[in-house]
Structure formats: C-alpha cells, structure tokens
Design a protein around this motif. Structure first.
Motif, PDB file in Angstrom:
ATOM      1  N   TRP A  58      -8.352 -16.137-103.507  1.00 17.86           N
ATOM      2  CA  TRP A  58      -7.396 -15.212-102.902  1.00 17.86           C
ATOM      3  C   TRP A  58      -7.374 -13.865-103.617  1.00 17.86           C
ATOM      4  O   TRP A  58      -7.061 -12.835-103.019  1.00 17.86           O
ATOM      5  CB  TRP A  58      -6.006 -15.829-102.852  1.00 17.86           C
ATOM      6  N   VAL A  64      -7.789 -10.449-101.332  1.00 16.56           N
ATOM      7  CA  VAL A  64      -6.917  -9.275-101.454  1.00 16.56           C
ATOM      8  C   VAL A  64      -7.741  -8.038-101.784  1.00 16.56           C
ATOM      9  O   VAL A  64      -7.547  -6.964-101.198  1.00 16.56           O
ATOM     10  CB  VAL A  64      -5.847  -9.522-102.540  1.00 16.56           C
ATOM     11  N   PRO A 113       3.571 -19.885-101.003  1.00 22.58           N
ATOM     12  CA  PRO A 113       3.606 -18.432-101.189  1.00 22.58           C
ATOM     13  C   PRO A 113       5.005 -17.941-101.539  1.00 22.58           C
ATOM     14  O   PRO A 113       5.870 -17.809-100.674  1.00 22.58           O
ATOM     15  CB  PRO A 113       3.140 -17.895 -99.829  1.00 22.58           C
ATOM     16  N   THR A 114       5.242 -17.700-102.777  1.00 20.98           N
ATOM     17  CA  THR A 114       6.515 -17.183-103.261  1.00 20.98           C
ATOM     18  C   THR A 114       6.248 -15.901-104.042  1.00 20.98           C
ATOM     19  O   THR A 114       5.100 -15.515-104.278  1.00 20.98           O
ATOM     20  CB  THR A 114       7.214 -18.199-104.177  1.00 20.98           C
ATOM     21  N   THR A 162       3.995 -16.481-106.983  1.00 27.67           N
ATOM     22  CA  THR A 162       2.575 -16.727-106.766  1.00 27.67           C
ATOM     23  C   THR A 162       1.876 -15.533-106.112  1.00 27.67           C
ATOM     24  O   THR A 162       0.777 -15.147-106.518  1.00 27.67           O
ATOM     25  CB  THR A 162       2.364 -17.977-105.892  1.00 27.67           C
ATOM     26  N   VAL A 163       2.536 -14.941-105.127  1.00 33.24           N
ATOM     27  CA  VAL A 163       1.919 -13.826-104.417  1.00 33.24           C
ATOM     28  C   VAL A 163       1.856 -12.576-105.297  1.00 33.24           C
ATOM     29  O   VAL A 163       0.846 -11.847-105.289  1.00 33.24           O
ATOM     30  CB  VAL A 163       2.687 -13.525-103.117  1.00 33.24           C
ATOM     31  N   LEU A 219      -1.110 -12.574-107.653  1.00 32.98           N
ATOM     32  CA  LEU A 219      -2.348 -12.486-106.887  1.00 32.98           C
ATOM     33  C   LEU A 219      -2.582 -11.068-106.359  1.00 32.98           C
ATOM     34  O   LEU A 219      -3.719 -10.586-106.318  1.00 32.98           O
ATOM     35  CB  LEU A 219      -2.329 -13.481-105.723  1.00 32.98           C
ATOM     36  N   VAL A 220      -1.512 -10.399-105.968  1.00 36.93           N
ATOM     37  CA  VAL A 220      -1.644  -9.005-105.536  1.00 36.93           C
ATOM     38  C   VAL A 220      -2.059  -8.129-106.707  1.00 36.93           C
ATOM     39  O   VAL A 220      -2.911  -7.240-106.578  1.00 36.93           O
ATOM     40  CB  VAL A 220      -0.323  -8.504-104.923  1.00 36.93           C
TER      41      VAL A 220
END
Length: 323
Positions: A75, A79, A244-245, A248-249, A252-253
């Motif tokens: 992921w 992104v 996806p919280t 976590t997001v 990753l971003v």
C-alpha cells in the motif's frame, strides 16, 4: 521527481551539473562554481531524504501490530503511484520504447529499492525498535563506499577513517556497548535491508542515458508494486486485511507520499550530483534523526550510551565530510 544520471546529466539539470567545465577557457585546478553549487545541493537533498526516511522507520514500528509487513509495503507503493501518476504518466508513455529496451535494469532497480528493501524494513519493525532500525541502516554507507571503491574510486584516508568511526558508533549502539553485538531477528532483517538499499543506490550510477528521472522513478514504483502483488494476495488470504483507521492510514500516507515520492526524488538526484559514497556519509545522520523521532513519538529512550554513540556517529560524519 528528477533523477540525474551520475555520468551524463540531462539538459534540464545544467544549473547544477558540471558540464560547464567542458567549455571553460581557463585551465585552473579550482572547481568551478556550478560544481560547488551542485555539491551543496546534493548534500542538502541527501540530508532531506535522510530526515524523511527516518520518519519511515518510526512509521514501520508504529504499524508492527496492526498492518502485516507485505501489506504495508504494497500500500505504500500504491499511494506513491497515485501521487506521482499526474506528473509522470504522459512522459512514461513517450519513453515506453526506451523502458522496454532497458527493462532488465528497471526491474533489478525496482526489486532492490522498492520490493525487497521496504518489505524487509516492515518485517524488521515487527521485532526490533525504530531506533535500532535507524542505527543498523546507517551501515549502508559502508557498503555504498565499498561499491564505489570496487568501481575504481578513491575514497581517501580521512573519509575512510570517518566512516569507520561512525560505523563503530552504530555497532556499539546496536550491541548496547558490547562487541560483537548480539543481534535479534529484527536486527538481521534490517542488515539485509541495508544491503538491498546500498545495492540500489550503487546501481543508480548506471541509469540508462535518456531515461528521464520522473519516468525512472514512476516505472520502478509500478514494477515494484507489481512484483509485490502476488505476495500481497497470498498474505491477504493468509492473514486477512487491516482495519483502515487513522493509526494505520496516516503512517501509510506518510511513507507513500513523503518517504517514497519526496525522499526517493531527493536521494536519487543527490547521488547524481555527489555520488553514492558521499551521499552515504550524510546518511550516517539517520540514527540521530530516528532516535529523536522515536523518543518523541514512541517513547523509546536512548540513554547515556546512546548519546555517546551518536557523538561517535556525528564525529565520523564530520570527519568524512571535511575538505
């Protein structure tokens, strides 16, 4: 993002390259001003990449109990691809024949720098601290310097001495003051990641002429994600997905936008300007950055030994960088 081939700067990079020396009518031994500016920019870009990547180790550690390593790596690049696509898709299509001609090089670079390296970092984050991850990754400049030495480059006694001092600080920090250091599974994963990253950095010197920097970056992102896809699907079937919280997001971003698009832009261009060995000297500062970030964000304490070892690292960097 723009990568500069170490041997043949592109026309758009003449403000920072040293091609001016070919037309100068003087025969002095002084380095021309453009080269000095290019070297300064290269050091700055290497430092920028180092600081941003330091945050990626903290992010990997933060995700260790919520997102499986392979899924985090996959992921991250999805992104990154979404971010870079608007700037690179058309140019990539125009250079598709050149990409096909050098597909082997692109695939190897993608495997080392995109698929393997980042998956190993996430795997290491399961069982070792963010501080240890940053410290161990600081050994990669030694490997970069060895690659350049094998290629015929002369490193100089002062640079070698500085690298040895900095590397000693890293090993003492990992080993908690004891040599040889006792390494856990996560530490070994990180040493493998360091080898993969150093190999990728050395490979950049051979980037094919004419292959644009943005195109090269975008192509490696896509190829790396495609190589991860079968492993991702298998991991998804075995462990299920993640929720996806914000916890976590968000990381990753960060790693997708900053640690991928921005940091790889800066690092690859820095290598084009100053070479992998000199960029690697700046990379020794990463343990310091990671230690500060992991203390501020994760509560990981360094202690007196850590401070002393970081002084060794900083001293080694200063010695290697001195002219």
């Amino acid at each position: 993002m723009s990568l500069i081939a170490a041997r043949h700067p592109t026309a758009t990079d003449t403000d920072t390259a040293t091609t001016d020396t070919a037309t100068t009518d003087t025969a002095t031994t002084e380095r021309p001003a453009p080269a000095k500016r290019g070297a300064g920019l290269g050091v700055f870009l290497a430092l920028l990449a180092t600081v941003v990547w330091s945050g990626s180790f903290v992010a990997a550690r933060a995700l260790h109990d919520t997102v499986p390593p392979v899924q985090a790596a996959f992921w991250r690049w999805i992104v990154a691809i979404l971010v870079v696509t608007p700037f690179a898709a058309r140019a990539t299509w125009r250079q598709r024949h050149l990409i096909r001609r050098h597909l082997g090089f692109v695939v190897l670079a993608s495997l080392l720098g995109i698929t393997v390296y980042n998956t190993l970092v996430n795997q290491a984050g399961l069982t070792t601290s963010a501080g240890n991850m940053g410290m161990i990754m600081a050994t990669s400049p030694v490997i970069m310097a060895l690659y350049e030495r094998f290629g015929g480059a002369r490193l100089g006694a002062r640079r070698v001495t500085g690298m040895v001092i900095a590397c000693a600080g890293v090993l003492l920090l990992v080993g908690k003051g004891a040599l040889p250091a006792r390494l856990g599974a996560g530490d070994l994963w990180m040493f493998a990641a360091a080898l993969s990253f150093a190999s990728y950095s050395a490979l950049l010197k051979r980037r094919p002429d004419g292959l644009g920097g943005v195109v090269f970056l975008y192509t490696t992102f896509v190829a790396g994600a495609l190589m991860l896809l079968p492993v991702y699907v298998s991991d998804l079937a075995a462990h299920g997905g993640f929720e996806p919280t914000a916890g976590t997001v968000g990381p990753l971003v960060y790693v997708g936008v900053l640690s991928s698009a921005v940091a790889f832009f800066a690092w690859n261009k820095a290598i084009g300007l100053i070479g992998a060995a000199r960029a690697g000297i700046v990379y020794y500062l990463q343990p310091v950055c990671v230690a500060l970030l992991s203390y501020a964000l994760l509560g990981e304490r360094l202690g007196a030994l850590g401070v002393a070892c970081m002084a060794l690292i900083l001293g080694g960097v200063a010695l290697s960088s001195a002219r």
